[in-house]
Design a protein around this motif. Structure first.
Motif, PDB file in Angstrom:
ATOM      1  N   ASP A 143      29.864  18.809  11.297  1.00 61.95           N
ATOM      2  CA  ASP A 143      28.510  18.209  10.685  1.00 61.95           C
ATOM      3  C   ASP A 143      27.667  18.142  11.761  1.00 61.95           C
TER       4      ASP A 143
ATOM      5  N   ALA B 151      26.856  21.397  13.811  1.00 65.16           N
ATOM      6  CA  ALA B 151      25.521  22.081  13.174  1.00 65.16           C
ATOM      7  C   ALA B 151      24.214  22.282  13.568  1.00 65.16           C
TER       8      ALA B 151
ATOM      9  N   ALA C  98      26.709  28.232  10.024  1.00 69.45           N
ATOM     10  CA  ALA C  98      27.569  27.977   9.005  1.00 69.45           C
ATOM     11  C   ALA C  98      28.803  29.224   9.213  1.00 69.45           C
TER      12      ALA C  98
END
Length: 387
Positions: free
Chosen positions: A29, A32, A145
């Motif tokens: 997270d 990203a 992603a």
């Protein structure tokens, strides 16, 4: 001397890239949106064992095959198979030792306790996608992603990346209201609620609280800058970028020991934008007070800066075919609001937001030129605006 628009973007990006923080192993997270700070290698073979590509019967030896044993399901280790045996196998399950072929369920014929049909090697071999230690992606690859998915499949829980820089918003101006409608000579602040979302979309970790409105005095400006820069890698301010009677930003920058990276850009609207850096390496982006001009400053200076701070390349520009003529602005680059069909939008004054709310971005018209209908030109998009 104002920098050209293209040079200003490059200068802001370079300043960020050279000041990017040390890379670290970050959870997915947190990583990203940044770039890989080291190559991504497979931690194991991928796949780590042979896996079925179909729902089927796994068979060994010559047929017809005798149905025996429990089905081979994903997440378990199947028992070895002997000649003449058949067991069901699910897609993604480990292929049993001794298996020589797979009969798709839809192609199988069952006769009592035996099965027949065409047997094929329809499984993914160990290491078919990658061998343990093999480089999957090079340094500098943007962490999207799918990159995170690949890293997880390859056995990782973290990625080497530069962390999201922290950002703080400072709003200057006695004339601003933070609630209600404009009244009594004071106007509702639109940048405090709007710009933090753009910073978040551009890759910053934004403090929830906007500092301000800050009173139009030099002392208050200096105090606000010191508070914000003590906490954030990037401070974005609004207003005060000119030299009017209550424009204290330039003097405040001097007071906090900040040096200019960019001081005005040859672009219309939005030219009185700036980017400065403190002795401690904290950045201050001065956005003009007019809303559309402030957004152009975000697009011009802040988006490239944040990309550099995260180890990413200078963001590229898209392109669009104009549906109508867009005039030039002499020696300055003209950033003209257009919709997704290349139409120039109304309500495009530097103090207006109505056109921006319907825009695909800014069509870029080079200095000393104009753009006629049918011409394909660069498109500068706004962070957080769906395209």
């Amino acid at each position: 001397m104002p920098l050209s628009w293209a040079e200003a973007r490059e200068t802001a990006w370079r300043a960020g890239y050279e000041a990017r923080g040390a890379a670290a192993e970050l959870p997915f997270d947190a990583a990203a949106g940044s770039a890989l700070a080291a190559p991504l290698a497979a931690a194991s073979d991928l796949p780590a064992f042979p896996t079925s590509a179909v729902d089927a019967w796994a068979v060994a030896g010559e047929g017809p095959w005798r149905i025996t044993g429990a089905a081979s399901l994903a997440g378990s280790v199947p028992a070895p198979m002997g000649p003449g045996e058949a067991v069901k196998i699910a897609t993604g399950a480990q292929v049993p030792e001794g298996c020589e072929g797979l009969i798709r369920l839809e192609h199988a014929e069952i006769d009592g306790e035996s099965v027949t049909g065409p047997a094929e090697r329809e499984w993914r071999e160990t290491g078919e996608e990658a061998k343990a230690g093999e480089e999957l992606l090079p340094t500098g690859t943007p962490i999207s992603a799918p990159v995170i998915g690949l890293a997880a499949a390859a056995g990782h829980a973290t990625l080497p990346a530069h962390p999201r820089p922290s950002a703080r918003m400072v709003v200057f101006g006695d004339e601003l209201l933070t609630s209600g409608v404009s009244r009594e000579g004071r106007v509702r602040d639109s940048l405090g609620p709007m710009v933090p979302h753009m910073l978040d979309a551009a890759g910053a970790r934004v403090a929830a609280e906007v500092l301000g409105p800050v009173a139009d005095t030099l002392d208050e400006h200096v105090a606000a800058l010191r508070t914000a820069t003590a906490e954030a890698d990037l401070t974005c301010t609004t207003g005060g970028t000119m030299v009017g009677p209550v424009d204290h930003l330039h003097a405040a920058l001097k007071a906090v020991g900040a040096d200019y990276v960019v001081n005005t850009v040859s672009v219309r609207p939005g030219f009185p934008m700036l980017l400065a850096r403190t002795a401690e390496g904290r950045f201050i982006a001065g956005l003009p007070g007019n809303p559309q001009s402030a957004v152009i400053a975000v697009v011009t200076l802040v988006v490239p800066l944040l990309a550099g701070l995260r180890g990413l390349p200078l963001p590229g520009l898209r392109s669009i075919t104009l549906a109508e003529h867009v005039p030039g602005r002499g020696p300055a680059t003209h950033l003209a609001l257009v919709d997704g069909n290349g139409n120039r939008l109304a309500h495009h004054g530097s103090a207006m937001l109505r056109g921006l709310a319907n825009a695909a971005g800014f069509a870029v018209v080079e200095p000393e030129s104009e753009a006629h209908a049918g011409r394909r030109v660069p498109l500068a998009t706004v962070p957080g605006v769906a395209s």
